[in-house]
Design a protein around this motif. Structure first.
Motif, PDB file in Angstrom:
ATOM      1  N   MET A 224       0.896  -1.205   0.054  1.00 46.06           N
ATOM      2  CA  MET A 224      -0.037   0.014  -0.078  1.00 46.06           C
ATOM      3  C   MET A 224       0.801   1.277   0.035  1.00 46.06           C
ATOM      4  SD  MET A 224      -3.402   1.118   2.507  1.00 46.06           S
ATOM      5  CE  MET A 224      -2.028   1.058   4.240  1.00 46.06           C
ATOM      6  N   THR A 225       0.852   2.052  -1.231  1.00 49.09           N
ATOM      7  CA  THR A 225       1.717   3.373  -1.185  1.00 49.09           C
ATOM      8  C   THR A 225       0.706   4.416  -1.451  1.00 49.09           C
ATOM      9  OG1 THR A 225       3.590   3.973  -2.093  1.00 49.09           O
ATOM     10  CG2 THR A 225       2.255   2.953  -3.470  1.00 49.09           C
ATOM     11  N   THR A 226       1.313   5.573  -1.763  1.00 46.69           N
ATOM     12  CA  THR A 226       0.690   6.805  -1.780  1.00 46.69           C
ATOM     13  C   THR A 226       0.591   7.145  -3.268  1.00 46.69           C
ATOM     14  OG1 THR A 226       1.578   7.719   0.246  1.00 46.69           O
ATOM     15  CG2 THR A 226       0.572   9.194  -1.196  1.00 46.69           C
ATOM     16  N   GLN A 227      -0.701   7.594  -3.599  1.00 46.85           N
ATOM     17  CA  GLN A 227      -0.871   7.847  -5.141  1.00 46.85           C
ATOM     18  C   GLN A 227      -0.147   9.040  -5.507  1.00 46.85           C
ATOM     19  OE1 GLN A 227      -4.593   6.739  -6.928  1.00 46.85           O
ATOM     20  NE2 GLN A 227      -5.028   8.820  -7.639  1.00 46.85           N
TER      21      GLN A 227
ATOM     22  N   PHE B  21       2.996  10.926   3.648  1.00 52.37           N
ATOM     23  CA  PHE B  21       1.990  12.069   3.287  1.00 52.37           C
ATOM     24  C   PHE B  21       2.656  13.298   3.196  1.00 52.37           C
ATOM     25  CE2 PHE B  21       1.142   8.612   6.553  1.00 52.37           C
ATOM     26  CZ  PHE B  21       0.189   7.974   5.841  1.00 52.37           C
ATOM     27  N   THR B  22       2.001  14.228   2.580  1.00 56.58           N
ATOM     28  CA  THR B  22       2.357  15.706   2.444  1.00 56.58           C
ATOM     29  C   THR B  22       1.139  16.576   3.258  1.00 56.58           C
ATOM     30  OG1 THR B  22       1.704  15.689   0.147  1.00 56.58           O
ATOM     31  CG2 THR B  22       3.955  15.318   0.524  1.00 56.58           C
ATOM     32  N   THR B  23      -0.051  15.903   3.214  1.00 58.88           N
ATOM     33  CA  THR B  23      -1.012  16.857   3.620  1.00 58.88           C
ATOM     34  C   THR B  23      -2.014  16.109   4.726  1.00 58.88           C
ATOM     35  OG1 THR B  23      -2.845  16.049   2.049  1.00 58.88           O
ATOM     36  CG2 THR B  23      -1.471  17.970   1.224  1.00 58.88           C
ATOM     37  N   ARG B  24      -2.674  16.934   5.526  1.00 57.07           N
ATOM     38  CA  ARG B  24      -3.298  16.224   6.377  1.00 57.07           C
ATOM     39  C   ARG B  24      -4.493  15.663   5.815  1.00 57.07           C
ATOM     40  NH1 ARG B  24      -3.845  20.830  11.499  1.00 57.07           N
ATOM     41  NH2 ARG B  24      -1.807  20.942  11.748  1.00 57.07           N
ATOM     42  N   ARG B  25      -4.907  16.279   4.645  1.00 58.10           N
ATOM     43  CA  ARG B  25      -6.019  15.342   4.289  1.00 58.10           C
ATOM     44  C   ARG B  25      -5.610  13.764   3.796  1.00 58.10           C
ATOM     45  NH1 ARG B  25      -9.366  18.171  -0.803  1.00 58.10           N
ATOM     46  NH2 ARG B  25      -9.835  19.245   0.765  1.00 58.10           N
ATOM     47  N   GLN B  26      -4.714  13.905   3.357  1.00 57.93           N
ATOM     48  CA  GLN B  26      -4.007  12.569   2.644  1.00 57.93           C
ATOM     49  C   GLN B  26      -3.833  11.531   3.963  1.00 57.93           C
ATOM     50  OE1 GLN B  26      -0.132  13.243   1.042  1.00 57.93           O
ATOM     51  NE2 GLN B  26      -0.759  12.728  -1.207  1.00 57.93           N
ATOM     52  N   TYR B  27      -3.430  12.145   5.105  1.00 60.90           N
ATOM     53  CA  TYR B  27      -3.260  11.399   6.417  1.00 60.90           C
ATOM     54  C   TYR B  27      -4.482  10.887   7.017  1.00 60.90           C
ATOM     55  CZ  TYR B  27      -2.038   9.720  11.094  1.00 60.90           C
ATOM     56  OH  TYR B  27      -1.873   9.047  12.007  1.00 60.90           O
TER      57      TYR B  27
ATOM     58  N   LEU C  31       4.712   3.570  13.117  1.00 58.88           N
ATOM     59  CA  LEU C  31       4.799   4.569  14.018  1.00 58.88           C
ATOM     60  C   LEU C  31       4.308   5.999  13.833  1.00 58.88           C
ATOM     61  CD1 LEU C  31       8.466   3.613  15.230  1.00 58.88           C
ATOM     62  CD2 LEU C  31       6.291   3.147  16.524  1.00 58.88           C
ATOM     63  N   ARG C  32       3.726   6.424  14.776  1.00 59.11           N
ATOM     64  CA  ARG C  32       3.297   8.010  14.564  1.00 59.11           C
ATOM     65  C   ARG C  32       4.207   8.937  14.542  1.00 59.11           C
ATOM     66  NH1 ARG C  32      -2.729   8.110  17.369  1.00 59.11           N
ATOM     67  NH2 ARG C  32      -2.868   9.625  15.343  1.00 59.11           N
ATOM     68  N   GLY C  33       4.053   9.971  15.270  1.00 62.65           N
ATOM     69  CA  GLY C  33       4.963  10.985  15.494  1.00 62.65           C
ATOM     70  C   GLY C  33       6.313  10.690  16.216  1.00 62.65           C
TER      71      GLY C  33
ATOM     72  N   SER D 151       6.415  15.447  12.720  1.00 58.57           N
ATOM     73  CA  SER D 151       6.188  14.555  11.709  1.00 58.57           C
ATOM     74  C   SER D 151       6.950  14.863  10.585  1.00 58.57           C
ATOM     75  CB  SER D 151       4.867  14.339  11.152  1.00 58.57           C
ATOM     76  OG  SER D 151       4.228  15.861  10.721  1.00 58.57           O
ATOM     77  N   GLY D 152       7.710  14.307   9.699  1.00 57.25           N
ATOM     78  CA  GLY D 152       8.304  14.778   8.635  1.00 57.25           C
ATOM     79  C   GLY D 152       9.570  13.724   8.711  1.00 57.25           C
ATOM     80  N   SER D 153      10.467  14.217   7.501  1.00 59.23           N
ATOM     81  CA  SER D 153      11.724  13.478   7.379  1.00 59.23           C
ATOM     82  C   SER D 153      12.833  14.351   6.570  1.00 59.23           C
ATOM     83  CB  SER D 153      11.385  11.976   6.696  1.00 59.23           C
ATOM     84  OG  SER D 153      10.959  12.264   5.461  1.00 59.23           O
TER      85      SER D 153
END
Length: 390
Positions: A13-16, A87-93, A116-118, A164-166
Protein backbone atom coordinates in the motif's frame (compact mmCIF):
# COMPACT_ATOMS: atom_id res chain seq x y z
CA UNK A 1 -8.56 -11.22 -13.82
CA UNK A 2 -8.62 -12.10 -10.12
CA UNK A 3 -5.73 -13.77 -8.30
CA UNK A 4 -6.34 -17.47 -7.49
CA UNK A 5 -7.75 -17.75 -3.96
CA UNK A 6 -5.33 -20.57 -3.15
CA UNK A 7 -2.31 -18.26 -3.45
CA UNK A 8 -1.27 -15.95 -0.65
CA UNK A 9 -1.37 -12.30 -1.66
CA UNK A 10 0.74 -9.41 -0.31
CA UNK A 11 -0.41 -5.91 -1.15
CA UNK A 12 2.07 -3.04 -1.00
CA UNK A 13 0.00 0.00 0.00
CA UNK A 14 1.55 3.27 -1.12
CA UNK A 15 0.63 6.89 -1.82
CA UNK A 16 -0.91 7.86 -5.15
CA UNK A 17 1.05 10.29 -7.30
CA UNK A 18 1.06 11.50 -10.89
CA UNK A 19 2.38 9.12 -13.54
CA UNK A 20 1.84 5.64 -14.91
CA UNK A 21 1.83 3.66 -12.73
CA UNK A 22 0.67 6.30 -10.21
CA UNK A 23 3.25 5.77 -7.44
CA UNK A 24 6.91 6.41 -6.64
CA UNK A 25 9.68 3.93 -5.75
CA UNK A 26 8.77 1.75 -8.73
CA UNK A 27 12.18 0.08 -8.83
CA UNK A 28 11.91 -1.02 -5.21
CA UNK A 29 8.37 -2.32 -5.66
CA UNK A 30 9.31 -4.10 -8.88
CA UNK A 31 12.05 -5.99 -7.06
CA UNK A 32 9.61 -6.85 -4.24
CA UNK A 33 7.14 -8.28 -6.75
CA UNK A 34 9.86 -10.43 -8.33
CA UNK A 35 11.18 -11.59 -4.94
CA UNK A 36 7.66 -12.56 -3.87
CA UNK A 37 7.02 -14.61 -6.99
CA UNK A 38 10.18 -16.63 -6.32
CA UNK A 39 8.78 -17.90 -3.02
CA UNK A 40 5.22 -18.41 -4.25
CA UNK A 41 3.77 -15.14 -2.95
CA UNK A 42 1.69 -12.91 -5.22
CA UNK A 43 2.76 -9.28 -4.68
CA UNK A 44 1.02 -6.22 -6.07
CA UNK A 45 1.04 -2.47 -5.46
CA UNK A 46 -2.03 -0.40 -4.72
CA UNK A 47 -3.17 2.97 -3.42
CA UNK A 48 -6.20 3.58 -1.22
CA UNK A 49 -7.92 5.23 -4.19
CA UNK A 50 -8.01 1.82 -5.90
CA UNK A 51 -10.00 0.06 -3.16
CA UNK A 52 -13.62 -0.90 -3.88
CA UNK A 53 -15.10 -1.35 -0.42
CA UNK A 54 -18.45 -2.62 -1.70
CA UNK A 55 -16.97 -5.38 -3.84
CA UNK A 56 -13.99 -6.04 -1.53
CA UNK A 57 -11.63 -5.78 -4.48
CA UNK A 58 -8.68 -3.58 -5.37
CA UNK A 59 -7.45 -2.17 -8.65
CA UNK A 60 -3.71 -2.58 -8.31
CA UNK A 61 -0.53 -3.11 -10.29
CA UNK A 62 1.40 -6.35 -10.70
CA UNK A 63 4.79 -6.46 -12.34
CA UNK A 64 5.10 -8.69 -15.39
CA UNK A 65 8.76 -9.75 -15.37
CA UNK A 66 8.63 -11.40 -18.78
CA UNK A 67 7.14 -8.30 -20.39
CA UNK A 68 9.06 -5.92 -18.12
CA UNK A 69 6.00 -3.80 -17.47
CA UNK A 70 3.41 -2.95 -14.84
CA UNK A 71 -0.04 -4.46 -15.42
CA UNK A 72 -3.27 -3.00 -14.00
CA UNK A 73 -5.34 -5.84 -12.56
CA UNK A 74 -8.12 -6.54 -10.11
CA UNK A 75 -7.20 -8.24 -6.85
CA UNK A 76 -9.07 -9.47 -3.81
CA UNK A 77 -8.30 -7.84 -0.48
CA UNK A 78 -4.74 -9.06 0.25
CA UNK A 79 -3.95 -11.53 2.98
CA UNK A 80 -1.25 -9.21 4.26
CA UNK A 81 -0.47 -5.52 3.69
CA UNK A 82 2.96 -3.88 3.56
CA UNK A 83 2.34 -0.23 4.44
CA UNK A 84 4.61 2.16 2.53
CA UNK A 85 2.38 5.25 2.58
CA UNK A 86 3.88 8.71 3.02
CA UNK A 87 1.94 11.96 3.36
CA UNK A 88 2.36 15.61 2.52
CA UNK A 89 -1.06 16.88 3.65
CA UNK A 90 -3.43 16.31 6.55
CA UNK A 91 -6.14 15.31 4.08
CA UNK A 92 -3.97 12.48 2.78
CA UNK A 93 -3.29 11.30 6.31
CA UNK A 94 -6.99 11.37 7.26
CA UNK A 95 -7.93 9.29 4.21
CA UNK A 96 -5.12 6.88 5.01
CA UNK A 97 -6.30 6.37 8.61
CA UNK A 98 -9.82 5.54 7.40
CA UNK A 99 -8.47 3.01 4.89
CA UNK A 100 -6.24 1.36 7.50
CA UNK A 101 -9.15 1.00 9.91
CA UNK A 102 -11.36 -0.58 7.25
CA UNK A 103 -8.65 -3.00 6.17
CA UNK A 104 -8.02 -3.99 9.79
CA UNK A 105 -11.75 -4.64 10.24
CA UNK A 106 -11.69 -6.96 7.24
CA UNK A 107 -10.47 -10.10 9.00
CA UNK A 108 -8.31 -11.74 6.30
CA UNK A 109 -6.11 -8.65 6.04
CA UNK A 110 -3.05 -8.49 8.26
CA UNK A 111 -0.55 -5.66 8.38
CA UNK A 112 3.11 -6.59 8.20
CA UNK A 113 3.64 -3.92 10.85
CA UNK A 114 1.77 -0.94 12.26
CA UNK A 115 3.43 2.33 11.30
CA UNK A 116 4.82 4.46 14.10
CA UNK A 117 3.22 7.85 14.55
CA UNK A 118 5.06 11.04 15.49
CA UNK A 119 8.51 11.56 16.94
CA UNK A 120 7.10 12.55 20.33
CA UNK A 121 5.15 9.31 20.68
CA UNK A 122 8.30 7.33 19.86
CA UNK A 123 10.36 9.37 22.33
CA UNK A 124 7.76 8.83 25.05
CA UNK A 125 7.67 5.06 24.49
CA UNK A 126 11.45 4.77 24.64
CA UNK A 127 11.59 6.86 27.81
CA UNK A 128 9.52 4.22 29.61
CA UNK A 129 12.44 1.78 29.61
CA UNK A 130 15.21 2.60 32.08
CA UNK A 131 17.81 0.87 29.91
CA UNK A 132 17.53 3.67 27.35
CA UNK A 133 17.37 6.71 29.57
CA UNK A 134 21.09 7.49 29.25
CA UNK A 135 20.80 7.47 25.45
CA UNK A 136 17.84 9.83 25.03
CA UNK A 137 18.47 13.59 24.77
CA UNK A 138 16.10 15.81 26.83
CA UNK A 139 13.07 16.48 24.65
CA UNK A 140 9.70 18.16 25.08
CA UNK A 141 6.76 19.33 23.01
CA UNK A 142 6.96 22.97 21.91
CA UNK A 143 3.77 24.45 23.36
CA UNK A 144 4.60 27.92 22.04
CA UNK A 145 7.61 29.83 20.79
CA UNK A 146 7.97 31.28 24.29
CA UNK A 147 9.28 27.86 25.34
CA UNK A 148 12.17 28.37 22.90
CA UNK A 149 13.13 31.51 24.81
CA UNK A 150 13.06 29.54 28.06
CA UNK A 151 15.40 26.88 26.64
CA UNK A 152 17.79 29.54 25.37
CA UNK A 153 17.94 31.18 28.78
CA UNK A 154 18.90 27.96 30.53
CA UNK A 155 20.83 26.08 27.82
CA UNK A 156 21.98 28.68 25.31
CA UNK A 157 20.90 26.64 22.28
CA UNK A 158 18.14 24.26 21.19
CA UNK A 159 17.20 22.00 18.30
CA UNK A 160 13.70 22.39 16.84
CA UNK A 161 12.33 19.29 15.06
CA UNK A 162 8.93 18.82 13.37
CA UNK A 163 6.96 16.07 15.10
CA UNK A 164 6.26 14.54 11.70
CA UNK A 165 8.41 14.72 8.62
CA UNK A 166 11.70 13.42 7.37
CA UNK A 167 14.84 14.19 5.35
CA UNK A 168 15.87 16.98 7.73
CA UNK A 169 13.13 19.31 6.49
CA UNK A 170 12.12 22.01 8.95
CA UNK A 171 14.89 21.24 11.47
CA UNK A 172 16.50 24.31 13.08
CA UNK A 173 19.38 24.98 15.44
CA UNK A 174 18.71 28.15 17.46
CA UNK A 175 21.60 29.60 19.41
CA UNK A 176 22.07 32.53 21.74
CA UNK A 177 25.33 34.42 21.21
CA UNK A 178 27.75 34.14 24.15
CA UNK A 179 27.72 37.19 26.35
CA UNK A 180 30.65 38.29 28.43
CA UNK A 181 30.19 39.69 31.91
CA UNK A 182 28.98 43.29 31.91
CA UNK A 183 28.42 43.42 28.17
CA UNK A 184 25.29 45.27 27.09
CA UNK A 185 22.98 44.41 24.21
CA UNK A 186 24.10 47.42 22.11
CA UNK A 187 27.79 46.68 22.67
CA UNK A 188 27.29 43.02 21.75
CA UNK A 189 25.50 43.92 18.51
CA UNK A 190 28.25 46.32 17.53
CA UNK A 191 31.13 43.98 18.33
CA UNK A 192 29.93 40.40 17.99
CA UNK A 193 27.02 40.39 15.55
CA UNK A 194 23.44 39.27 16.21
CA UNK A 195 22.23 38.19 19.63
CA UNK A 196 20.59 35.02 18.22
CA UNK A 197 21.43 32.84 15.23
CA UNK A 198 19.35 30.26 13.38
CA UNK A 199 20.45 27.66 10.87
CA UNK A 200 18.83 24.61 9.34
CA UNK A 201 16.43 23.78 6.50
CA UNK A 202 12.92 24.86 5.64
CA UNK A 203 9.98 22.65 4.63
CA UNK A 204 11.29 22.53 1.05
CA UNK A 205 14.74 21.43 2.24
CA UNK A 206 16.31 24.79 1.40
CA UNK A 207 19.06 26.06 3.69
CA UNK A 208 18.15 28.62 6.34
CA UNK A 209 20.71 30.84 8.03
CA UNK A 210 19.86 34.13 9.71
CA UNK A 211 20.49 36.27 12.77
CA UNK A 212 18.32 38.39 15.07
CA UNK A 213 19.11 41.42 17.19
CA UNK A 214 16.80 40.49 20.07
CA UNK A 215 14.48 37.80 21.39
CA UNK A 216 11.18 39.43 20.22
CA UNK A 217 12.31 39.50 16.58
CA UNK A 218 13.55 35.91 16.83
CA UNK A 219 10.26 34.69 18.31
CA UNK A 220 8.20 36.51 15.66
CA UNK A 221 10.20 34.78 12.95
CA UNK A 222 9.92 31.38 14.63
CA UNK A 223 6.16 31.82 15.02
CA UNK A 224 5.83 32.23 11.25
CA UNK A 225 8.30 29.44 10.48
CA UNK A 226 6.60 26.85 12.70
CA UNK A 227 3.00 27.86 11.89
CA UNK A 228 0.66 24.95 11.13
CA UNK A 229 3.25 22.38 12.26
CA UNK A 230 3.84 20.67 15.60
CA UNK A 231 7.40 20.90 16.86
CA UNK A 232 9.66 19.35 19.48
CA UNK A 233 12.41 21.04 21.47
CA UNK A 234 15.48 18.88 21.96
CA UNK A 235 18.88 19.30 23.51
CA UNK A 236 21.35 20.30 20.81
CA UNK A 237 24.10 17.70 20.54
CA UNK A 238 27.61 18.13 19.18
CA UNK A 239 27.44 15.49 16.43
CA UNK A 240 30.17 16.70 14.12
CA UNK A 241 33.28 15.17 12.69
CA UNK A 242 36.72 16.86 12.75
CA UNK A 243 35.83 19.15 9.83
CA UNK A 244 32.54 20.32 11.35
CA UNK A 245 30.29 18.19 9.14
CA UNK A 246 27.29 16.66 10.89
CA UNK A 247 27.00 12.88 10.83
CA UNK A 248 24.81 10.16 12.26
CA UNK A 249 24.68 6.36 12.17
CA UNK A 250 21.70 4.75 10.43
CA UNK A 251 20.90 1.15 11.35
CA UNK A 252 18.33 -0.84 9.40
CA UNK A 253 16.77 -3.53 11.58
CA UNK A 254 14.24 -6.00 10.21
CA UNK A 255 12.43 -9.18 11.13
CA UNK A 256 13.68 -12.12 9.14
CA UNK A 257 11.96 -15.23 7.84
CA UNK A 258 11.65 -16.62 11.38
CA UNK A 259 10.18 -13.45 12.87
CA UNK A 260 13.37 -12.50 14.74
CA UNK A 261 14.91 -9.03 14.73
CA UNK A 262 18.19 -8.75 12.85
CA UNK A 263 20.47 -5.82 12.09
CA UNK A 264 20.52 -5.82 8.29
CA UNK A 265 23.19 -3.16 8.05
CA UNK A 266 24.66 0.02 9.44
CA UNK A 267 26.30 3.06 7.90
CA UNK A 268 27.37 6.61 8.66
CA UNK A 269 25.58 9.43 6.85
CA UNK A 270 27.64 12.63 6.59
CA UNK A 271 26.24 16.09 6.01
CA UNK A 272 27.71 18.38 3.39
CA UNK A 273 29.47 21.73 3.83
CA UNK A 274 28.46 22.43 7.41
CA UNK A 275 24.86 21.22 7.05
CA UNK A 276 22.94 20.88 10.31
CA UNK A 277 21.64 17.38 9.46
CA UNK A 278 23.23 14.42 7.70
CA UNK A 279 20.27 13.42 5.55
CA UNK A 280 21.21 12.35 2.03
CA UNK A 281 18.50 14.54 0.50
CA UNK A 282 20.49 17.51 1.77
CA UNK A 283 23.54 16.48 -0.27
CA UNK A 284 25.22 14.14 2.22
CA UNK A 285 27.33 11.04 1.68
CA UNK A 286 27.55 7.50 3.10
CA UNK A 287 30.52 5.67 4.63
CA UNK A 288 31.01 2.31 6.40
CA UNK A 289 30.24 2.85 10.08
CA UNK A 290 33.17 1.13 11.77
CA UNK A 291 35.80 2.53 9.41
CA UNK A 292 34.47 6.06 9.84
CA UNK A 293 34.32 5.79 13.65
CA UNK A 294 37.82 4.27 13.72
CA UNK A 295 39.09 7.40 12.01
CA UNK A 296 37.67 9.49 14.85
CA UNK A 297 38.20 7.31 17.92
CA UNK A 298 40.66 4.61 16.91
CA UNK A 299 39.93 0.95 16.02
CA UNK A 300 39.41 -0.35 19.56
CA UNK A 301 36.90 2.35 20.60
CA UNK A 302 35.16 2.12 17.21
CA UNK A 303 34.66 -1.62 17.70
CA UNK A 304 33.13 -0.96 21.14
CA UNK A 305 30.81 1.70 19.70
CA UNK A 306 29.60 -0.54 16.88
CA UNK A 307 28.94 -3.38 19.34
CA UNK A 308 26.91 -1.02 21.54
CA UNK A 309 25.01 0.31 18.51
CA UNK A 310 24.21 -3.26 17.46
CA UNK A 311 22.83 -4.09 20.92
CA UNK A 312 20.70 -0.94 20.99
CA UNK A 313 19.43 -1.64 17.48
CA UNK A 314 17.99 -4.97 18.61
CA UNK A 315 16.68 -3.63 21.93
CA UNK A 316 14.82 -0.58 20.58
CA UNK A 317 12.33 -2.44 18.34
CA UNK A 318 11.46 -4.87 21.11
CA UNK A 319 10.69 -1.99 23.47
CA UNK A 320 8.61 -0.16 20.86
CA UNK A 321 6.60 -3.30 20.11
CA UNK A 322 5.71 -3.60 23.79
CA UNK A 323 3.84 -0.29 23.65
CA UNK A 324 2.96 0.04 19.98
CA UNK A 325 2.24 -3.38 18.55
CA UNK A 326 3.80 -5.39 15.76
CA UNK A 327 6.57 -3.85 13.67
CA UNK A 328 8.40 -5.32 10.69
CA UNK A 329 11.38 -3.02 10.23
CA UNK A 330 12.90 0.17 11.56
CA UNK A 331 15.46 2.70 10.46
CA UNK A 332 17.14 3.89 13.66
CA UNK A 333 19.29 7.02 13.69
CA UNK A 334 22.01 7.34 16.31
CA UNK A 335 24.30 10.23 17.11
CA UNK A 336 27.81 9.90 18.51
CA UNK A 337 28.90 13.16 20.09
CA UNK A 338 32.38 14.63 20.21
CA UNK A 339 33.01 12.79 23.52
CA UNK A 340 32.10 9.41 21.98
CA UNK A 341 28.73 9.17 23.70
CA UNK A 342 25.87 7.46 21.83
CA UNK A 343 22.47 9.14 21.53
CA UNK A 344 19.20 7.79 20.10
CA UNK A 345 17.89 10.38 17.63
CA UNK A 346 14.94 8.86 15.77
CA UNK A 347 13.21 5.63 14.78
CA UNK A 348 11.29 5.34 11.53
CA UNK A 349 8.98 2.42 10.72
CA UNK A 350 9.07 3.09 6.96
CA UNK A 351 12.81 3.29 6.33
CA UNK A 352 14.63 3.74 3.07
CA UNK A 353 17.44 1.47 1.90
CA UNK A 354 19.66 3.80 -0.09
CA UNK A 355 22.60 3.54 2.32
CA UNK A 356 23.42 0.10 0.91
CA UNK A 357 23.32 1.39 -2.65
CA UNK A 358 25.81 4.12 -1.74
CA UNK A 359 28.06 1.57 -0.04
CA UNK A 360 27.75 -0.94 -2.91
CA UNK A 361 26.91 -3.57 -0.28
CA UNK A 362 25.01 -6.07 -2.44
CA UNK A 363 24.50 -8.60 0.36
CA UNK A 364 22.91 -6.08 2.73
CA UNK A 365 20.96 -4.52 -0.13
CA UNK A 366 19.45 -7.90 -1.05
CA UNK A 367 18.63 -8.75 2.58
CA UNK A 368 16.98 -5.35 3.03
CA UNK A 369 14.78 -6.09 0.03
CA UNK A 370 13.72 -9.67 0.75
CA UNK A 371 13.32 -9.58 4.55
CA UNK A 372 9.80 -8.06 4.41
CA UNK A 373 8.81 -10.78 1.92
CA UNK A 374 10.28 -13.52 4.08
CA UNK A 375 8.61 -12.13 7.20
CA UNK A 376 5.27 -11.90 5.39
CA UNK A 377 5.54 -15.57 4.44
CA UNK A 378 6.39 -16.41 8.07
CA UNK A 379 3.26 -14.64 9.34
CA UNK A 380 1.01 -16.24 6.76
CA UNK A 381 2.33 -19.74 7.34
CA UNK A 382 2.19 -19.44 11.10
CA UNK A 383 -1.33 -18.12 11.50
CA UNK A 384 -2.78 -16.34 8.48
CA UNK A 385 -5.86 -14.80 10.09
CA UNK A 386 -5.02 -14.74 13.79
CA UNK A 387 -4.75 -11.32 15.41
CA UNK A 388 -1.78 -10.36 17.50
CA UNK A 389 0.76 -12.69 15.93
CA UNK A 390 4.41 -11.77 16.07
Amino acid sequence: MMTPSSQYVLGIMTTQTEGDPPFLNRGFYRRLCIAGSRIGLQVFVFTIEGIDWLQHTIQGFAYDASGRQWMLRQFRIPDIVYDRCFFTTRRQYAAYRIAVRKLQEYRPALFLGCGLRGKWEVQHMLEQDSRLQAYLPPTEVMRSVRSVADWLKTRGEVLLKPQSGSQGRGVLHVRRAPRTAGEGARERMESAGPAFSVRGRDARNRRVECGFADAPSLLRWLRRFTAQRNYLLQQYLQLQGPHGDAYDVRALVQKDGTGQWQVTGMAVRRGQNGSLTSNLHGGGSVEPAEAFLAGLYGPARASQLVSELQQLSKLIPEILETFHGRLAELGIDFGVDTHGRIWILEANSKPGRSIFTYLHDDQARYAALVNPIRYARHLLRRSPFKEGIR
